[in-house]
Design a protein around this motif. Structure first.
Motif, mmCIF file in Angstrom:
data_model
loop_
_atom_site.group_PDB
_atom_site.id
_atom_site.type_symbol
_atom_site.label_atom_id
_atom_site.label_comp_id
_atom_site.label_asym_id
_atom_site.label_seq_id
_atom_site.Cartn_x
_atom_site.Cartn_y
_atom_site.Cartn_z
ATOM 1 N N SER A 1 -28.054 -15.856 29.944
ATOM 2 C CA SER A 1 -26.840 -16.066 29.178
ATOM 3 C C SER A 1 -25.622 -15.901 30.076
ATOM 4 O O SER A 1 -25.564 -14.995 30.897
ATOM 5 C CB SER A 1 -26.783 -15.037 28.059
ATOM 6 O OG SER A 1 -25.593 -15.181 27.342
ATOM 7 N N LYS A 2 -24.648 -16.802 29.903
ATOM 8 C CA LYS A 2 -23.425 -16.671 30.696
ATOM 9 C C LYS A 2 -22.308 -16.034 29.892
ATOM 10 O O LYS A 2 -21.327 -15.572 30.434
ATOM 11 C CB LYS A 2 -23.009 -18.032 31.238
ATOM 12 C CG LYS A 2 -23.900 -18.417 32.428
ATOM 13 C CD LYS A 2 -23.556 -19.754 33.008
ATOM 14 C CE LYS A 2 -24.696 -20.211 33.913
ATOM 15 N NZ LYS A 2 -25.997 -20.366 33.169
ATOM 16 N N HIS B 1 -21.325 -13.748 26.020
ATOM 17 C CA HIS B 1 -21.867 -12.946 24.930
ATOM 18 C C HIS B 1 -22.158 -13.833 23.735
ATOM 19 O O HIS B 1 -21.303 -14.589 23.283
ATOM 20 C CB HIS B 1 -20.873 -11.855 24.540
ATOM 21 C CG HIS B 1 -21.466 -10.838 23.618
ATOM 22 N ND1 HIS B 1 -21.705 -11.093 22.293
ATOM 23 C CD2 HIS B 1 -21.890 -9.578 23.841
ATOM 24 C CE1 HIS B 1 -22.235 -10.015 21.733
ATOM 25 N NE2 HIS B 1 -22.357 -9.085 22.658
ATOM 26 N N LEU B 2 -23.353 -13.715 23.240
ATOM 27 C CA LEU B 2 -23.805 -14.406 22.037
ATOM 28 C C LEU B 2 -22.821 -14.163 20.889
ATOM 29 O O LEU B 2 -22.402 -13.026 20.660
ATOM 30 C CB LEU B 2 -25.170 -13.824 21.752
ATOM 31 C CG LEU B 2 -26.010 -13.981 20.545
ATOM 32 C CD1 LEU B 2 -27.419 -13.503 20.913
ATOM 33 C CD2 LEU B 2 -25.503 -13.129 19.407
ATOM 34 N N PRO C 1 -38.186 -11.038 14.400
ATOM 35 C CA PRO C 1 -37.909 -9.721 13.826
ATOM 36 C C PRO C 1 -37.639 -8.613 14.834
ATOM 37 O O PRO C 1 -37.279 -7.517 14.446
ATOM 38 C CB PRO C 1 -39.211 -9.400 13.085
ATOM 39 C CG PRO C 1 -40.263 -10.023 13.946
ATOM 40 C CD PRO C 1 -39.632 -11.253 14.579
ATOM 41 N N ASP C 2 -37.817 -8.863 16.131
ATOM 42 C CA ASP C 2 -37.866 -7.743 17.078
ATOM 43 C C ASP C 2 -36.653 -7.644 17.979
ATOM 44 O O ASP C 2 -36.645 -6.847 18.916
ATOM 45 C CB ASP C 2 -39.135 -7.840 17.928
ATOM 46 C CG ASP C 2 -39.113 -9.081 18.807
ATOM 47 O OD1 ASP C 2 -38.295 -9.988 18.535
ATOM 48 O OD2 ASP C 2 -39.902 -9.154 19.753
ATOM 49 N N VAL D 1 -32.810 -3.821 13.446
ATOM 50 C CA VAL D 1 -33.536 -3.283 14.603
ATOM 51 C C VAL D 1 -32.524 -2.635 15.535
ATOM 52 O O VAL D 1 -31.345 -2.956 15.483
ATOM 53 C CB VAL D 1 -34.274 -4.393 15.385
ATOM 54 C CG1 VAL D 1 -35.336 -5.046 14.525
ATOM 55 C CG2 VAL D 1 -33.301 -5.438 15.900
ATOM 56 N N PRO D 2 -32.964 -1.732 16.416
ATOM 57 C CA PRO D 2 -32.003 -1.184 17.387
ATOM 58 C C PRO D 2 -31.834 -2.060 18.632
ATOM 59 O O PRO D 2 -30.861 -1.907 19.357
ATOM 60 C CB PRO D 2 -32.620 0.168 17.796
ATOM 61 C CG PRO D 2 -33.837 0.351 16.957
ATOM 62 C CD PRO D 2 -34.231 -0.986 16.432
ATOM 63 N N MET D 3 -32.783 -2.964 18.908
ATOM 64 C CA MET D 3 -32.803 -3.662 20.194
ATOM 65 C C MET D 3 -31.719 -4.728 20.283
ATOM 66 O O MET D 3 -31.641 -5.620 19.456
ATOM 67 C CB MET D 3 -34.139 -4.362 20.407
ATOM 68 C CG MET D 3 -35.319 -3.432 20.467
ATOM 69 S SD MET D 3 -35.861 -3.076 18.754
ATOM 70 C CE MET D 3 -37.601 -2.766 19.046
ATOM 71 N N THR D 4 -30.947 -4.671 21.356
ATOM 72 C CA THR D 4 -29.884 -5.638 21.596
ATOM 73 C C THR D 4 -30.444 -7.015 21.939
ATOM 74 O O THR D 4 -31.581 -7.135 22.401
ATOM 75 C CB THR D 4 -28.992 -5.170 22.750
ATOM 76 O OG1 THR D 4 -27.926 -6.106 22.898
ATOM 77 C CG2 THR D 4 -29.750 -5.110 24.067
ATOM 78 N N ARG E 1 -29.111 -8.706 24.316
ATOM 79 C CA ARG E 1 -28.893 -8.853 25.760
ATOM 80 C C ARG E 1 -30.186 -8.750 26.551
ATOM 81 O O ARG E 1 -30.950 -7.817 26.366
ATOM 82 C CB ARG E 1 -27.921 -7.779 26.261
ATOM 83 C CG ARG E 1 -26.477 -8.094 25.948
ATOM 84 C CD ARG E 1 -25.558 -7.080 26.593
ATOM 85 N NE ARG E 1 -25.848 -5.736 26.127
ATOM 86 C CZ ARG E 1 -25.326 -5.198 25.027
ATOM 87 N NH1 ARG E 1 -24.492 -5.887 24.274
ATOM 88 N NH2 ARG E 1 -25.639 -3.977 24.673
ATOM 89 N N SER E 2 -30.400 -9.714 27.413
ATOM 90 C CA SER E 2 -31.571 -9.823 28.277
ATOM 91 C C SER E 2 -32.838 -10.139 27.478
ATOM 92 O O SER E 2 -33.929 -10.158 28.044
ATOM 93 C CB SER E 2 -31.769 -8.569 29.135
ATOM 94 O OG SER E 2 -32.365 -7.544 28.375
ATOM 95 N N ARG E 3 -32.698 -10.378 26.163
ATOM 96 C CA ARG E 3 -33.854 -10.785 25.358
ATOM 97 C C ARG E 3 -33.669 -12.207 24.808
ATOM 98 O O ARG E 3 -34.559 -13.029 24.890
ATOM 99 C CB ARG E 3 -34.066 -9.815 24.197
ATOM 100 C CG ARG E 3 -34.514 -8.429 24.644
ATOM 101 C CD ARG E 3 -34.908 -7.559 23.465
ATOM 102 N NE ARG E 3 -35.403 -6.273 23.933
ATOM 103 C CZ ARG E 3 -34.641 -5.213 24.182
ATOM 104 N NH1 ARG E 3 -33.329 -5.278 23.994
ATOM 105 N NH2 ARG E 3 -35.173 -4.088 24.622
#
Lengths: 260, 260, 260
Positions: free
Chosen positions: B60-61, B63-64, B86-87, B132-135, B137-139
């Motif tokens: 990603s270049k 921020h979503l 979901p994750d 969910v807690p997971m960002t 970013r990088s996913r």
């Protein structure tokens, strides 16, 4: 209740920031699918673990959960591994009452609970996948207490830190807790500055791009971030308007009034 | 915030009536599985779309979500296609704050969000499959902004109308919005008459069968329905009792008192 | 509304105790996955059943649910078998209003409902797997009313007792209701004694092990349990401390003060 500095610092954070902190360190700790069974408060403490297995030819010799409650220090969080099983409870109202009496902070269950209404009434935080009426008795039994378990895909050891809130649950390995909390504090500080920027009228592009949120989780960029500290706005008048410059936000804004 | 007559009419309806209106026209727009993440209000507005994909060799270049917030008109609803994943979160507290500041009405996500507590605190409506807690970013990363997407099985184009409430979310294609809202208004009017009939003591059989609810969604029967308009009860006395006849409800009732 | 002694007794229990009572008798009645659609109260009454099937070449001749509402006695609970289907409603706001007017206690659905907000507004309890906007019309139809159905894996006959609360739903076969309620009352009494023990400061081990909770569900141990009745504490002073003995709890405790 033992007062630990690390727990007091962690209690000021949330699961999202902690998950980000673990991302920065390449650690796996965030989980999904286990959620508050009533609108219960955030809980933050050390794990007492227990593992549940189906009843077979060997039957349970004691009530599931009692060992964990006895072993727990006041404040601890009981972490239960029932492999996500949805059709039988592994926590109920009597355990909530007993745990509350012992000063336990709450329970997080990779599986189901029951007596949700009772737990809410006594004010004991329960996080689980679902609620069911079916008791554990004659269905499941305790396999171990305070040994390594798996919780929603994450390895958990007794004494690991646990944080649970409306977004989910994160487990922090004891050996890494200092680092994780430090990173999570940095994330939280950065996000607080960004929120401030947004509230002060900066565009989301300015805030999220210029302030490098997207790169926030890469360790390489942290050196520059650590230089950030929130400085006051410098305001001056120019061509009849009020202008403001903020060194830490690295942005100039024109304002109608005099203070930015 | 632009005031559009069609939006003001739609805001008086709910997702169920709109879903029925689309049924009448043979259109697909209702979805299920995406629900309010806190007890947030109904939202009704035009779609700004975005599509999310997993991070691969290309990263990603930016921020979503920032593009969508920048592109949005005040009042718009951001509609996110993350394929139900979901994750990992694709919406968080900073975006809620920025979107709120921009006057955006809310976000609906075919996937997960995080920072539910923050969104509730600032009062920004978030509809999603889970928290969910997971960002992100990088996913995951943004694949496109304001192009055609799929949302929970429904095709969505930028500018389509969106309505979201406690029963779910419905997307109305822009080219059909006038027709859909007209049909949904007819459904709502019919149901209001039926509710009135039930409250006035008619049996459910009288109301649901005689008033033709079952046939309500077939276009053939609409001509007769359009003749319905709620008329006053005509009351008379006969053999010592009070009787009432209502031409629009096509029913005679005997009442103990004088007014039906 | 008919007043039945068995229903008044059942209304004092909860789904967990009833599930335990059925366990004791080797009966299957507890279900999971169907939950309150708004924070609605516990409901306890007899079942009116209905079965839903997909529309095919034969279409529905009358509105789904009207037969059940007409057939119901005041207080009854409508139990709907739609095989857990998540993508189409089989209960809506008009039915809630009509059922409420008839004095029906609530509806439990192995499937989805709609108009959640309306049901909450009129105060009609709805338990279901999910909420959706899509109507039943032209999607599903009534297959039968007041015949045997399957509800979330449990056989249900018209007139069976139903209890639904925050932990789930349990169905009690009519022929066994006296026995089930008696067992559930025994479970509830035992748990109340245990809760009292915990509140009085007994350890969870004492309460859950010594009082035989783990064995509570085996019929063999009931003879001894039936001898339990809560007796007053006997307090005496000994070596300068206050001691208390409770014959029914079979435990001696030392207390700082004089009353245990």
């Amino acid at each position: 209740m033992t007062r630990e500095a690390i727990i007091e610092r962690l209690a000021k954070l949330d699961t999202c920031a902690v998950s980000d902190g673990m991302d920065r360190l390449g650690l796996k700790g965030a989980t999904f699918g286990v959620r508050p069974m009533w609108p219960c408060p955030k809980i933050v403490r050390r794990a007492i673990t227990m593992k549940i297995k189906p009843v077979g030819l060997d039957k349970s010799k004691q009530h599931l959960g009692t060992q964990a409650i006895v072993a727990a220090n006041p404040g601890d969080i009981i972490v239960i591994d029932n492999g996500g099983r949805p059709d039988t409870s592994c926590w109920g109202g009597l355990l909530s009452l007993a745990a509350l009496t012992k000063g336990i902070s709450g329970v997080v269950i990779d599986g189901a609970c029951r007596d949700v209404d009772e737990s809410r009434e006594v004010g004991f935080p329960v996080y689980a996948r679902a609620a069911v009426p079916m008791t554990a008795r004659s269905r499941v039994m305790e396999e171990s207490c305070n040994r390594e378990i798996e919780f929603a895909g994450v390895q958990v050891h007794p004494g690991d830190l646990v944080i649970a809130d409306g977004s989910g649950i994160v487990i922090i390995p004891r050996a890494k807790e200092e680092e994780v909390v430090r990173e999570a504090e940095a994330v939280t500080a950065t996000e607080a500055r960004m929120a401030e920027g947004i509230r002060e009228g900066m565009s989301v592009l300015e805030v999220l791009e210029r302030l490098g949120y997207e790169q926030m989780l890469t360790r390489n960029s942290r050196s520059s971030q650590s230089r950030w500290c929130r400085m006051p706005w410098i305001v001056w008048e120019f061509t009849g308007s009020a202008w403001a410059f903020n060194p830490s936000l690295r942005v100039v804004r024109r304002r109608a009034g005099r203070s930015p």
